[in-house]
Enzyme design. Structure first.
Site, PDB file in Angstrom:
ATOM      1  N   ASN A 296      15.187   2.348   5.267  1.00 47.97           N
ATOM      2  CA  ASN A 296      14.029   3.240   5.411  1.00 47.97           C
ATOM      3  C   ASN A 296      13.918   3.746   6.847  1.00 47.97           C
ATOM      4  O   ASN A 296      14.486   3.169   7.783  1.00 47.97           O
ATOM      5  CB  ASN A 296      12.746   2.450   5.121  1.00 47.97           C
TER       6      ASN A 296
ATOM      7  N   HIS B 113      14.220   7.691   4.078  1.00 48.42           N
ATOM      8  CA  HIS B 113      15.325   6.793   4.436  1.00 48.42           C
ATOM      9  C   HIS B 113      16.160   7.484   5.509  1.00 48.42           C
ATOM     10  O   HIS B 113      16.306   8.704   5.509  1.00 48.42           O
ATOM     11  CB  HIS B 113      16.163   6.450   3.201  1.00 48.42           C
TER      12      HIS B 113
ATOM     13  N   CYS C 236      17.600   1.458  -2.094  1.00 48.59           N
ATOM     14  CA  CYS C 236      17.498   1.278  -3.543  1.00 48.59           C
ATOM     15  C   CYS C 236      18.823   0.754  -4.073  1.00 48.59           C
ATOM     16  O   CYS C 236      19.859   1.388  -3.906  1.00 48.59           O
ATOM     17  CB  CYS C 236      17.158   2.613  -4.217  1.00 48.59           C
TER      18      CYS C 236
ATOM     19  N   HIS D 224       8.025   9.208   2.065  1.00 41.90           N
ATOM     20  CA  HIS D 224       8.813   7.972   2.093  1.00 41.90           C
ATOM     21  C   HIS D 224      10.255   8.358   2.432  1.00 41.90           C
ATOM     22  O   HIS D 224      10.928   8.999   1.633  1.00 41.90           O
ATOM     23  CB  HIS D 224       8.716   7.316   0.713  1.00 41.90           C
TER      24      HIS D 224
ATOM     25  N   ARG E 123       8.757  -4.976   0.447  1.00 41.67           N
ATOM     26  CA  ARG E 123       9.237  -4.541  -0.880  1.00 41.67           C
ATOM     27  C   ARG E 123      10.560  -3.770  -0.758  1.00 41.67           C
ATOM     28  O   ARG E 123      11.625  -4.289  -1.066  1.00 41.67           O
ATOM     29  CB  ARG E 123       8.154  -3.698  -1.577  1.00 41.67           C
ATOM     30  N   ASP E 124      10.514  -2.542  -0.270  1.00 39.19           N
ATOM     31  CA  ASP E 124      11.739  -1.725  -0.185  1.00 39.19           C
ATOM     32  C   ASP E 124      12.755  -2.393   0.738  1.00 39.19           C
ATOM     33  O   ASP E 124      13.965  -2.390   0.485  1.00 39.19           O
ATOM     34  CB  ASP E 124      11.381  -0.328   0.339  1.00 39.19           C
TER      35      ASP E 124
END
Ligand code: COA
Ligand code: ZN
Length: 303
Positions: free
Chosen positions: A245, A205, A236, A203, A10-11
C-alpha cells in the site's frame, strides 16, 4: 483537514507469508490507536482458506483496546463474514467487490452480479443493525487480468451502492495501475455523481511508485480521505504482482510538509514502523524509515 485510515493490520498483514501471532496483531493495533487515526481497519472476516493470515479475526477484535474516537472497521466479503464482524462489535464495516469481472472471480469466487447481490443484502442487514458500511471497489483504476477498467463501470457501482445505503465509497488501486490525471478525473466525476454526504476514499498501492503522486492529485481534486498501511505493507493475494500500500507514514509526512492536518502524529507512528521488520521478519518498503523526516539533519563532515 484530511482523514487517514490505517489499513495495515488488514491489507498489510493479509499477504504476509509468515503468520503474525494474534498477540502481536493486537499490540500493533493498540500502538496504532495512539497515533491519531480516524479509522483503523483491524482485520477481515474472510474464509480462513482464502486468507489464512487473518484467520484469527475474532480473537483480534476481542482483545484490542478500543480508544474512544477511533473507528474500528473490518473488511467483509459476504453475509457470513458480516455476521461474524457484527458479533465482534465492529464499529463500521468495509464491504468489497471488484470493478473487474475477472478479479472479482479470482478474489471472491463470485461473479460481479453475485457480489452485487451479496453487498445489497449486506447493506440492508447492516442498516437493521445500525452499523455503517463503506463499500470498496477494487481494481477501480485497472485490473491485472483485464487492463483498463471503464470509469463508467466504477461510476455505475458507486452510484448503486451509494443509493442502497453505503456510508462511503473507496476507490481501490489494487495493483498500482493508477496514474495522477486518471485519479483526478475519476475523483472529480464521482464527486459530481454522488451526494456530498457520501465521502470518497482513495486506497492506493505503490506498486509502480505512483502512490504519493496519485494521493496529491486526488487531494488537489478535492478528495479528503486516504487509506494507507504502515511501512508500506500490503497487497492482494489474488492479484498477480500486487505489492504494498501507500505507506501511511509517507502520506502523513507529505501532508505535514504541505501544512495539511491529518490528525496523525508522525513520531509515534515512526516507532510503530521501526518495529515492523521484526514483526513481519523482513525489511519494509518505507523510504521514510530509511531516510527520516526531511528536516532530519546530520553532523557536518569533520575537517
Ligand atoms: N468467514 C469464514 N468462512 C467462510 C466465509 C466467511 N466470511 N465465507 C465462506 N466461508 C467458508 C465456508 O463455510 C466454506 O468452508 P468449508 O470449506 O469448511 O465448508 C469455505 O469458506 C468456502 O465457502 P464458499 O461459500 O464456497 O466460499 P468460496 O470458497 O467461494 O470463497 C469467499 C468465497 C468470499 C469466502 C472467499 O473467496 C474469501 O474469503 N475471499 C476474500 C478475499 C480477500 O479478502 N481478498 C483480499 C481483500 S480485497
Ligand atoms: Zn489494498
Amino acid at each position: 483537514m484530511i482523514e487517514i485510515n490505517e489499513v495495515g493490520p488488514r491489507d498489510g498483514l493479509q499477504i504476509e507469508p509468515a503468520f503474525v501471532a494474534t498477540d502481536d496483531k493486537v499490540a500493533l493495533v493498540d500502538a496504532l490507536s495512539d497515533c491519531g487515526f480516524a479509522r483503523i481497519e483491524v482485520t477481515s472476516f474472510t474464509s480462513a482458506r482464502a486468507i489464512p493470515a487473518l484467520a484469527d479475526a475474532e480473537a483480534v477484535m476481542q482483545r484490542i483496546r478500543r480508544r474512544p474516537g477511533v473507528v474500528y472497521t473490518c473488511l467483509v466479503p459476504n453475509l457470513r463474514g458480516m455476521e461474524r464482524a457484527l458479533d465482534s462489535g465492529a464499529d463500521e464495516l468495509n464491504l468489497v467487490m471488484s470493478a473487474s469481472e475477472t478479479h472479482n472471480q479470482a478474489n471472491l469466487r463470485m461473479t460481479r452480479e453475485q457480489s452485487t447481490a451479496q453487498l445489497l443484502a449486506m447493506l440492508e442487514r447492516a442498516g437493521q443493525a445500525g452499523v455503517p458500511c463503506n463499500v470498496s471497489l477494487s481494481t477501480a483504476f485497472g485490473c491485472p487480468f483485464e487492463g483498463d477498467i471503464a470509469p463508467s463501470e466504477v461510476e455505475r457501482l458507486a452510484r448503486l451502492f451509494a443509493g442502497a445505503g453505503a456510508a462511503g465509497i473507496t476507490l481501490c488501486d489494487t495493483t498500482g495501475m493508477a496514474y495522477p490525471t486518471q485519479v483526478a478525473d475519476l475523483a472529480a466525476s464521482l464527486a459530481a455523481l454522488l451526494p456530498a454526504s457520501i465521502p470518497l476514499t482513495l486506497h492506493l498501492h505503490n506498486t509502480r511508485g505512483m502512490a504519493l503522486a496519485n494521493a496529491l492529485a486526488a487531494w488537489q481534486a478535492g478528495m479528503r480521505r486516504f487509506d494507507g498501511a504502515v511501512g508500506g505493507l500490503g497487497g492482494c493475494p489474488y492479484a498477480p504482482g500486487a505489492s504494498g500500500n501507500a505507506s501511511t507514514e509517507e502520506l502523513v509526512h507529505m501532508f505535514d510538509c504541505m501544512g495539511v492536518d491529518t490528525g496523525v502524529s508522525l513520531a509515534p507512528l515512526m516507532e510503530v514502523v521501526a518495529a515492523l521488520p521484526r514483526l513481519v521478519a523482513r525489511e519494509v518498503p518505507s523510504q521514510l524509515l530509511a531516510a527520516g523526516p526531511r528536516l532530519r539533519t546530520h553532523p557536518a563532515p569533520g575537517r
